[in-house]
Design an enzyme around this catalytic site. Structure first.
Site, mmCIF file in Angstrom:
data_model
loop_
_atom_site.group_PDB
_atom_site.id
_atom_site.type_symbol
_atom_site.label_atom_id
_atom_site.label_comp_id
_atom_site.label_asym_id
_atom_site.label_seq_id
_atom_site.Cartn_x
_atom_site.Cartn_y
_atom_site.Cartn_z
ATOM 1 C CB CYS A 65 -0.910 0.005 1.222
ATOM 2 S SG CYS A 65 -2.057 -1.354 1.177
ATOM 3 C CG ASP A 66 4.953 3.480 -0.344
ATOM 4 O OD1 ASP A 66 4.985 4.217 -1.352
ATOM 5 O OD2 ASP A 66 5.570 3.738 0.692
#
Ligand SMILES: *Cc1c(COP(=O)(O)O)cnc(C)c1O
Length: 377
Positions: free
Chosen positions: A325-326
């Site tokens: 989730c980056d």
């Protein structure tokens, strides 16, 4: 792509992303370096892949080791290397780490300024030091910039200072940049090195060694020159600049030693688009990304060969991304990657040329993803 790795993956079917390293390829690479440069000692750059099996094989073949920390020195010692076969090649060391290396018998240290010389003189008195000089890294896919090394002119003073501090001013080192495609890249730095040898000799200090660093490439998507081409170019540059007084030489291959020995097995987690438009790019998300070991895709520097079971099918441009989730976890977007139209969720994908600079770059548990698992066969 090696048959042993494919057999291993087919029979073991490991769950999750993993790197498989074939020791036969590492052995072949070591022997290629040793034969192409018979008068040059090989110091394997441990950081490229410090797997104990890799280090033990290289130690048994007679390799020396370039280490960047006390932990790497201990790994090389545990693999069977004696202290005289280990260098502490990082120019940025804590004095207490120099002392710890000295206590282990390490006698060869890199420096690039007087302050670092002073640390070595205090914590490892009487040892040999070599001074790293700057190299512009032109022609390299992973240049090493200005972080390490000093101007050749300054190196003269640094080595003189080392001499005055009771150290042995031993030589000069440089790194032409990693994944260096230009076989002639060593020429300019060797000219500078010869100049430093000459100036110091006039002042009564005889240097002995030139450390030619790493930079030898591994095969990704583009064809690369063979090690023999690098060797003959280095050989003529040495003769050109040092005449009949050729110094002792060492090389520090990392990528060139282990890059092509490893394959990462990964799987497609999701394939999607960002709009309903038919010509919109496909986004392919793998279960490995920048934080799982593919850090060298930073700025899309290193483009790995990717194999799927559908490679004979029509291909389409895709953005390739990792699972975390980056938003930085995108591998190839500026230059999309062509992957088969028939590729689907759950398919296995093999990433070649991943034996170097992968496992050690993977995060411990970002987003709960495990560090990259590694099998050495
Ligand atoms: C990383 C490193 C190497 C290895 O470089 P490659 O391009 O992987 O061969 C060699 N020497 C030093 C000092 C390094 O830091």
């Amino acid at each position: 792509m090696t048959a042993r790795i494919i057999d291993f993956l087919n029979s073991r079917r490991p769950e999750g992303p993993c790197l498989v390293v074939d020791l036969d390829v590492v052995r072949e690479n070591y022997l290629t370096f040793a034969h192409a440069l018979p008068d040059t000692r090989v110091f394997y750059a441990v950081k490229a892949n410090p797997a104990p099996e890799v280090l033990a094989l290289l130690a048994s073949l007679g390799s020396n080791f370039d280490c960047a920390s006390v932990a790497e020195i201990d790994m090389a010692l545990a693999a069977g290397a004696t202290p005289d076969r280990i260098s502490f090649g990082n120019t940025i060391k804590k004095e207490r780490d120099v002392a710890a290396a000295f206590a282990r018998g390490i006698d060869l240290y890199a420096v690039d300024c007087e302050a670092e010389v002073d640390k070595v003189a205090r914590a490892a008195p009487g040892t040999r030091v070599f001074c790293r000089i700057l190299c512009d890294g032109a022609g390299a896919e992973w240049p090493l910039s200005r972080k390490f090394g000093c101007e050749p002119q300054m190196a003269v003073g640094v080595l003189e200072h080392a001499h005055r501090q009771g150290l042995r001013a031993y030589g000069v080192s440089f790194h032409v940049g990693s994944q260096q495609a230009n076989t002639e890249a060593w020429d300019g730095a060797l000219a500078s090195a010869a100049g430093i040898f000459h100036t110091l000799a006039e002042r009564g200090i005889q240097l002995s060694m030139v450390n030619l660093g790493g930079g030898f490439p591994t095969r990704y998507l583009k064809e690369i020159p063979g090690v023999e081409n690098y060797a003959s170019s280095i050989d003529s540059a040495l003769k050109r600049h040092f005449g009949n007084r050729i110094p002792e030489t060492i090389i520090e291959p990392g990528r060139g030693m282990v890059g092509n020995a490893g394959i990462i097995k990964t799987e497609v987690v999701l394939i999607s688009k960002k709009s309903d438009s038919a010509d919109d790019l496909r986004w392919v998300y793998l279960d490995i990304g920048k934080f799982g070991g593919l850090a060298e895709t930073m700025d899309e520097s290193i483009r790995y060969p990717i194999r799927t079971a559908h490679d004979h099918d029509e291909k389409t441009a895709c953005v390739l991304a990792g699972p975390t989730c980056d938003s930085a976890d995108v591998l190839y977007e500026k230059t999309p990657y062509h992957l088969p139209v028939s590729l689907s969720i759950g398919d296995e994908v093999l990433i070649e040329g991943t034996g170097a600079y992968t496992t050690t770059y993977s995060a411990v548990a970002f987003n709960g993803f495990k560090p990259l698992e590694s099998f050495v066969i």
